[in-house]
Each structure stands twice: as C-alpha cells, then as structure tokens.
Design a protein around this motif. Structure first.
Motif, PDB file in Angstrom:
ATOM      1  N   LEU A 196      27.147  19.880 -10.861  1.00  0.00           N
ATOM      2  CA  LEU A 196      28.073  19.255 -10.090  1.00  0.00           C
ATOM      3  C   LEU A 196      26.059  19.351  -9.927  1.00  0.00           C
ATOM      4  CD1 LEU A 196      30.575  20.906  -8.613  1.00  0.00           C
ATOM      5  CD2 LEU A 196      30.479  18.411  -9.005  1.00  0.00           C
ATOM      6  N   TYR A 197      25.527  20.909 -10.297  1.00  0.00           N
ATOM      7  CA  TYR A 197      24.197  20.938  -9.188  1.00  0.00           C
ATOM      8  C   TYR A 197      22.850  19.509  -9.917  1.00  0.00           C
ATOM      9  CZ  TYR A 197      20.043  22.366  -9.107  1.00  0.00           C
ATOM     10  OH  TYR A 197      17.833  22.409  -8.903  1.00  0.00           O
ATOM     11  N   SER A 198      23.210  19.262 -11.589  1.00  0.00           N
ATOM     12  CA  SER A 198      22.238  18.820 -12.007  1.00  0.00           C
ATOM     13  C   SER A 198      22.218  16.664 -11.940  1.00  0.00           C
ATOM     14  CB  SER A 198      22.663  18.690 -13.360  1.00  0.00           C
ATOM     15  OG  SER A 198      23.727  17.740 -14.153  1.00  0.00           O
ATOM     16  N   ASN A 199      23.696  16.853 -11.381  1.00  0.00           N
ATOM     17  CA  ASN A 199      24.043  15.455 -11.139  1.00  0.00           C
ATOM     18  C   ASN A 199      23.528  14.922  -9.450  1.00  0.00           C
ATOM     19  OD1 ASN A 199      25.761  12.736 -10.712  1.00  0.00           O
ATOM     20  ND2 ASN A 199      25.124  12.634 -12.218  1.00  0.00           N
ATOM     21  N   ALA A 200      23.744  16.358  -8.748  1.00  0.00           N
ATOM     22  CA  ALA A 200      22.765  16.149  -7.438  1.00  0.00           C
ATOM     23  C   ALA A 200      21.611  16.153  -7.562  1.00  0.00           C
ATOM     24  CB  ALA A 200      23.034  17.002  -6.351  1.00  0.00           C
ATOM     25  N   ARG A 201      21.152  16.628  -8.614  1.00  0.00           N
ATOM     26  CA  ARG A 201      18.927  17.076  -8.459  1.00  0.00           C
ATOM     27  C   ARG A 201      19.108  15.558  -8.847  1.00  0.00           C
ATOM     28  NH1 ARG A 201      18.409  20.210 -13.700  1.00  0.00           N
ATOM     29  NH2 ARG A 201      18.772  18.165 -14.212  1.00  0.00           N
ATOM     30  N   LEU A 207      16.887   8.454  -6.399  1.00  0.00           N
ATOM     31  CA  LEU A 207      16.989   8.179  -4.893  1.00  0.00           C
ATOM     32  C   LEU A 207      15.556   7.836  -3.588  1.00  0.00           C
ATOM     33  CD1 LEU A 207      20.670   7.091  -4.841  1.00  0.00           C
ATOM     34  CD2 LEU A 207      19.328   5.993  -5.412  1.00  0.00           C
ATOM     35  N   GLN A 208      15.080   9.100  -4.709  1.00  0.00           N
ATOM     36  CA  GLN A 208      13.856   9.479  -3.389  1.00  0.00           C
ATOM     37  C   GLN A 208      14.228  10.198  -2.631  1.00  0.00           C
ATOM     38  OE1 GLN A 208      11.008   6.087  -3.540  1.00  0.00           O
ATOM     39  NE2 GLN A 208      11.389   5.949  -6.075  1.00  0.00           N
ATOM     40  N   PHE A 209      14.789  11.210  -2.322  1.00  0.00           N
ATOM     41  CA  PHE A 209      15.684  11.458  -1.460  1.00  0.00           C
ATOM     42  C   PHE A 209      14.739  12.460  -0.621  1.00  0.00           C
ATOM     43  CE2 PHE A 209      20.500  11.589  -1.140  1.00  0.00           C
ATOM     44  CZ  PHE A 209      20.421   9.810  -0.778  1.00  0.00           C
ATOM     45  N   SER A 210      14.641  12.882   0.577  1.00  0.00           N
ATOM     46  CA  SER A 210      13.406  13.993   1.227  1.00  0.00           C
ATOM     47  C   SER A 210      13.785  15.035   1.953  1.00  0.00           C
ATOM     48  CB  SER A 210      11.993  13.339   0.735  1.00  0.00           C
ATOM     49  OG  SER A 210      11.859  12.895   2.005  1.00  0.00           O
ATOM     50  N   GLY A 211      13.762  15.387   2.969  1.00  0.00           N
ATOM     51  CA  GLY A 211      13.655  16.400   4.000  1.00  0.00           C
ATOM     52  C   GLY A 211      13.429  15.540   5.080  1.00  0.00           C
ATOM     53  N   LYS A 212      12.479  14.395   4.772  1.00  0.00           N
ATOM     54  CA  LYS A 212      12.696  12.836   5.858  1.00  0.00           C
ATOM     55  C   LYS A 212      13.973  12.401   7.063  1.00  0.00           C
ATOM     56  CE  LYS A 212       7.929  12.510   5.617  1.00  0.00           C
ATOM     57  NZ  LYS A 212       6.406  11.855   5.035  1.00  0.00           N
ATOM     58  N   ASP A 213      14.464  12.335   5.596  1.00  0.00           N
ATOM     59  CA  ASP A 213      16.161  11.093   5.123  1.00  0.00           C
ATOM     60  C   ASP A 213      17.045  11.262   6.350  1.00  0.00           C
ATOM     61  OD1 ASP A 213      15.334   9.103   3.165  1.00  0.00           O
ATOM     62  OD2 ASP A 213      15.070  10.734   2.104  1.00  0.00           O
ATOM     63  N   ARG A 214      17.959  10.958   6.869  1.00  0.00           N
ATOM     64  CA  ARG A 214      18.696  10.729   7.630  1.00  0.00           C
ATOM     65  C   ARG A 214      19.987   9.907   6.899  1.00  0.00           C
ATOM     66  NH1 ARG A 214      14.829  10.514  10.141  1.00  0.00           N
ATOM     67  NH2 ARG A 214      14.171   8.966  10.621  1.00  0.00           N
ATOM     68  N   ILE A 215      21.226  10.904   6.302  1.00  0.00           N
ATOM     69  CA  ILE A 215      22.188  10.627   5.477  1.00  0.00           C
ATOM     70  C   ILE A 215      22.865  10.088   6.491  1.00  0.00           C
ATOM     71  CG2 ILE A 215      22.660  10.099   3.326  1.00  0.00           C
ATOM     72  CD1 ILE A 215      20.583  11.515   1.752  1.00  0.00           C
ATOM     73  N   LEU A 227      30.492  13.795  -2.162  1.00  0.00           N
ATOM     74  CA  LEU A 227      30.769  14.854  -2.807  1.00  0.00           C
ATOM     75  C   LEU A 227      29.319  15.021  -3.492  1.00  0.00           C
ATOM     76  CD1 LEU A 227      32.249  17.475  -2.921  1.00  0.00           C
ATOM     77  CD2 LEU A 227      32.215  17.557  -4.769  1.00  0.00           C
ATOM     78  N   THR A 228      28.634  14.694  -3.845  1.00  0.00           N
ATOM     79  CA  THR A 228      27.649  14.244  -4.675  1.00  0.00           C
ATOM     80  C   THR A 228      26.791  13.799  -4.437  1.00  0.00           C
ATOM     81  OG1 THR A 228      28.126  14.714  -6.863  1.00  0.00           O
ATOM     82  CG2 THR A 228      26.243  13.437  -6.816  1.00  0.00           C
ATOM     83  N   VAL A 229      26.851  12.017  -4.241  1.00  0.00           N
ATOM     84  CA  VAL A 229      26.141  11.318  -2.835  1.00  0.00           C
ATOM     85  C   VAL A 229      24.970  12.073  -1.370  1.00  0.00           C
ATOM     86  CG1 VAL A 229      24.951   9.020  -2.635  1.00  0.00           C
ATOM     87  CG2 VAL A 229      25.665   9.631  -4.819  1.00  0.00           C
ATOM     88  N   CYS A 230      26.201  11.933  -1.091  1.00  0.00           N
ATOM     89  CA  CYS A 230      26.383  12.474   0.589  1.00  0.00           C
ATOM     90  C   CYS A 230      25.938  13.522   0.813  1.00  0.00           C
ATOM     91  CB  CYS A 230      26.973  10.889   1.159  1.00  0.00           C
ATOM     92  SG  CYS A 230      27.552   9.553   0.575  1.00  0.00           S
ATOM     93  N   PRO A 234      21.769  15.734  -0.429  1.00  0.00           N
ATOM     94  CA  PRO A 234      21.298  15.466   0.902  1.00  0.00           C
ATOM     95  C   PRO A 234      21.053  16.957   1.181  1.00  0.00           C
ATOM     96  CG  PRO A 234      22.596  14.442   1.330  1.00  0.00           C
ATOM     97  CD  PRO A 234      22.619  14.515  -0.531  1.00  0.00           C
ATOM     98  N   LEU A 235      21.663  17.784   0.595  1.00  0.00           N
ATOM     99  CA  LEU A 235      21.314  19.440   1.029  1.00  0.00           C
ATOM    100  C   LEU A 235      20.167  19.489  -0.352  1.00  0.00           C
ATOM    101  CD1 LEU A 235      24.751  20.916   1.824  1.00  0.00           C
ATOM    102  CD2 LEU A 235      22.855  20.585   3.188  1.00  0.00           C
ATOM    103  N   ILE A 236      20.447  19.399  -1.102  1.00  0.00           N
ATOM    104  CA  ILE A 236      19.572  20.076  -2.059  1.00  0.00           C
ATOM    105  C   ILE A 236      17.441  19.455  -1.880  1.00  0.00           C
ATOM    106  CG2 ILE A 236      18.683  19.217  -4.334  1.00  0.00           C
ATOM    107  CD1 ILE A 236      20.691  19.730  -5.951  1.00  0.00           C
ATOM    108  N   SER A 237      18.007  18.362  -1.612  1.00  0.00           N
ATOM    109  CA  SER A 237      16.834  17.647  -0.870  1.00  0.00           C
ATOM    110  C   SER A 237      15.704  18.039   0.504  1.00  0.00           C
ATOM    111  CB  SER A 237      17.149  16.334  -0.415  1.00  0.00           C
ATOM    112  OG  SER A 237      17.350  15.497  -2.276  1.00  0.00           O
TER     113      SER A 237
END
Length: 517
Positions: A196-201, A207-215, A227-230, A234-237
């Motif tokens: 789970l962690y590796s795929n979320a990471r 997809l270049q997620f960052s702290g600026k994203d609102r998903i 579960l992974t993408v949304c 996001p929480l990892i990012s």
C-alpha cells in the motif's frame, strides 16, 4: 516507512494544514493524526491486538480514515466492505475474513444485529455516529448486540495517551480487499504495508501530487482506486482531500469551484454524468489541473468531449485490487494517448506474454502480467488461487493487452466474462449462483451488455420449471441477495440455453443473439 508513519511525519511538518474538508467539517493534519493515535489506543484498550482483523463498513467519511489509519497504527488488519452489499455478502466477508470487530455506520446496526448469530468471532461493534433518524427511533438497548456496541467517539475517548504503537513489519498484512471471485465467492487479496505504501508513494510521484493539491475524493473509499489515489497518496503528499459522502454532479461542481480543486478522479460513468449535467460549466473546473479515470475503459468520444467542454486533460490508468492497485498510467510529461492505459508507473513493470509466459513482440496481443512492490501477498486462506495468480513473482491479471512502440499499453479485452458496471466488477458466476439457488430455476446464464450510463449492464437468461414465475418475482429474489449494481437490468426467460457438446452453456452465443437483436 508505512502509511501510518507517513501521516505522523506530515502532521509534524504541517500540522496546521487542512487534511480534509467533509461537509461542514475541516480537520488539520495534527487533528487527524491525534484522532488516529487515540483510535489506535482505543482498539488496544478493547483487547484488539496486533495481527487481529477488523471489518470496516463506514462509507466515505472521516470515520473511515481515522479507523483505517488507527487500525494500521495498532498493527491491525483492515477489511473494507461496501456498505451497499447485501446481508449475505457482508456476512460472508466478515466470517471468511476472521474479523474480531466490525466498524460500521449507525444505519447498518439493525442489519448486523440480525447477522450477529452467524458471526461468532465478532466481539465488538464500533458504531460511527451519523445521527441517522432511523437509528435514533430504534433504541440501542433493543438490539441484541447492545452489550458488544461502542460508539466511535467512545473508542477514541478510552484511548490512553501517550500510545506507543507496536513495531509493524512492512510485510505484515495491512488490508484484505475482497474481490468478486470466478467461483461465485469473493476472494480476499492480502495487501501488505509495503504494498500500500509503495503504490501510494509511486502514484503520488508519477502524478506530481504536492501539498498544493486539493483532491476531490468522491470515489468510494472501500474501493482500492479511491483508497490509493484519493486517500493514501494525498495524505503522503500533504495534500487536502475534499470528501463527498456520495456522488452528485451538482455538488462536485459546487465544491470543486468553492475549494479550487486541482485533481478529480472518477470512473467513466461519473464522467458521463458530469458531462451530461446541466449544472456543469467551464468555470467550475477551471482550477483542475488533472482528471484521472480508471475502473474501466472510457469511450474515446466521451473522453474527448469532456476535455473539450471543461478544458481539462483526462488521463486513464490501469490497476487491480491485487496490485494495490495502480500499475500503469498515462504520463504527464508526454502525450496522453486516448484509449491507452499509459505506461508502467515508477518501480512497477508491466509485460505482455503468451501462454508460456514469454514476452510477445510489440503490437501483439497477450496476457498482461505485473511485477513490483505493489503486488499482493496472495489470497487469504486460498493458496491454490494464489499460486494460479502469482508465478515467479509476476501477477497474472487475466486481461488481454498489447504494447505499442513507445511503451504505452492498451487493454484489448477484459478478464473472461467480467462485467464492469459503473466501475464495479461483477462476475457472472456470482449472479448465476443466486439464480440457481431459486427453487424454480433450472439453469441460467449472465453476461454484460453495453449501457449508455454505466458502461455495461447485467443481463440474465434463465430457464424456469414454473411457468407462473415472473421477472419481477425473480428480480426481488436477487435483490435480497445481491448489491444493487450486481442486479440484472433485464431477465429473459428461455425454453433452453445454448450449449456445446459437453453441455457447457455458451455465453458467446447468447451475446451474439443479443447484439444481433
């Protein structure tokens, strides 16, 4: 590193930043992490130990996030379940998954109260308060499971701080996701903390997620796509989730505009409803930098029309529960190819092989197989099914695909006989088992047919020994045993079903007949 420690790190770095918005609620990363910590401690206080299993039937809500991450922090395995499943389906998964506790929406209390006698391993029911009037009208003490019940708030409040989480090995099972099985019963795909962690990471990086994203988090959280993408990515990012309890085009447009959302993820059915909705206007999605589609193939015409109407880029990807789930996605730094699932994401390898497991030349069709840190440990309590799915570390998807000269993959056909209704998998055998269980049905066959709103619909053919049996009666019989999206849209009565010389029912012949008409 795992999802729980990643959340702790995010809270330490940006504790005052919004982790999510949900209806009129907003929680910061610090508040979310504290709730997770208390819930983890509360589970231990209840006697739920590292290695135990809990079922999670909470729908899209903060309860789901806190319960998921709280359980993971306590070293407890989570079994997410669709709240729309029938009592029989829920009972089977809770039993087969050896759940010691069930975390559920208050609206589901009457249902599990009836199931409790068939769930001998369940010691606790943790009820998520939504202030549902139907539950209020039924006094909790009237339920036979009352002595086993605790509210979600009570579990958080009994949690003792400081709480020192156990050491959790990355290969321990974090989540068991039940997927529809070809034998009629769901199979539990065991996903480790590493999976789970590796795929979320990796998907967050791709997809270049960052702290600026609102998903926009409107896909169902119990489903591995969300579960992974949304949720996890996001929480990892350090991004912010805009959580919806259910899909509503009007609400999606309104909240996307209000919060200036940057990412939308959905299945093709959602895109179709958003495209057709009268409420949708160009300015509603003006802040969106990326639209993500998965779950099933999106018609190219819909993809292009949606992009033109909202001036956004829609990128398709591919995944399956057994791979946590993402294996391929259209890259952001190269052209998006309509109709393609894109290229292999970071640290994951996709390959197209023949029946001998040998890679086929570019452009040729074969079975898509996957390798990477995201590939599941196996199916829970099903070693034979595991051996059939994973060979030499490669996950055999059962999907036919081809790869072009630039490394983009295309799904040519789906798993044999699989029906995808609005992004949800429906296996014909599972529906057929229900049909065959009816006392008047001699034989039946189920297949998928094109549907303008949901991509595909379930069509059933049956032979009955009772001439008085009606479609309505049989539909009601199915309704009590299947989730709504698995129900046949139409049932046709025949005098006999086409078969080959060995007596096997020929679904292809039925499909030809349907398409011909």
């Amino acid at each position: 590193m795992n999802l729980s420690t990643a959340l702790e790190q995010a809270a330490a770095k940006q504790g005052g930043k919004a982790a999510y918005h949900f209806l009129d609620q907003t929680a910061t990363y610090e508040e979310l992490n504290m709730a997770v910590q208390r819930f983890a401690s509360g589970l231990k206080t209840l006697g739920i130990e590292q290695g135990d299993h809990v079922a999670l039937i909470a729908g899209n809500s903060p309860h789901f996030i806190v319960a998921l991450y709280g359980a993971l922090r306590a070293g407890v395995t989570v079994i997410p379940i669709n709240p729309l499943y029938s009592p029989e389906e829920i009972s089977y998964i809770v039993q087969n998954g050896d759940a010691k506790a069930v975390i559920l929406l208050d609206i589901l209390v009457p249902l599990v109260n009836k199931l409790d006698a068939s769930l001998p391993l369940v010691e606790h029911y943790i009820v998520c308060e939504t202030n549902d009037e139907r539950v209020k009208r039924g006094e909790p003490k009237q339920f036979s499971i009352y002595e086993k019940m605790k509210t979600f708030s009570e579990v958080i409040n009994i949690g003792l701080l400081p709480f020192y989480p156990p050491v959790v090995d990355e290969n321990e099972t974090a989540v068991i996701l039940y997927t529809s099985g070809t034998t009629g019963k769901p199979k539990g795909a065991m996903l480790s903390h590493k999976n789970l962690y590796s795929n979320a990471r990796d998907i967050a990086s791709y997809l270049q997620f960052s702290g600026k994203d609102r998903i926009i988090t409107v896909l169902p959280m119990f489903h591995v796509f969300c579960l992974t993408v949304c949720l996890n990515a996001p929480l990892i990012s350090g991004a912010t989730m805009i959580i919806f309890p259910k899909f509503s085009p009007k609400e999606v447009f309104a909240q996307a505009k209000h919060y200036e959302a940057t990412v939308f993820a959905g299945v093709p059915t959602m895109y179709n409803f958003l495209y057709q909705a009268s409420e949708g206007h160009l300015e509603d999605f003006s802040s969106i930098r990326l639209c993500i589609s998965g779950g099933s193939s999106m018609p190219v015409a819909l993809l292009e029309n949606f992009e033109k109407k909202f001036n956004v880029r829609v990128s398709e990807g591919y995944g399956l529960s057994e791979a946590s789930p993402v294996t391929a996605f259209n890259p952001l730094d190269r052209p998006r190819k309509a109709g393609s699932i894109g290229c292999s994401i970071s640290n994951v390898e996709n390959k197209v092989v023949n029946e001998l497991g040998e890679e086929v030349p570019t452009g040729e069709v074969g079975e898509l197989i996957v390798w990477g840190p995201n590939v599941m440990k196996g199916y829970y309590k099903q070693p034979e099914e595991t051996d059939a799915a994973i060979k030499d570390g490669w996950l055999y998807t059962g999907d036919l695909a081809r790869q072009d000269e630039e490394g983009y993959f295309y799904i040519v056909d789906r798993k044999k006989d699989l029906i995808i209704v609005g992004g949800y998998n429906v296996y014909p055998r599972e529906v057929e088992e229900v049909l065959y269980s009816h006392q008047d049905i001699v034989e039946g066959a189920v297949l998928g047919v094109p549907d303008p709103n949901y991509g595909e619909a379930v069509l059933a053919f049956v032979v009955s020994k009772n001439e008085q049996l009606t479609k309505g009666e049989l539909m009601e019989y199915c309704r009590s045993r299947l989730a709504d999206y698995k129900l046949p849209k139409e049932i046709e009565f025949l005098t006999e079903l086409p078969k080959n010389t060995t007596g096997k029912i020929l679904r292809r012949a039925l499909k030809k007949q349907v398409l011909k008409n």
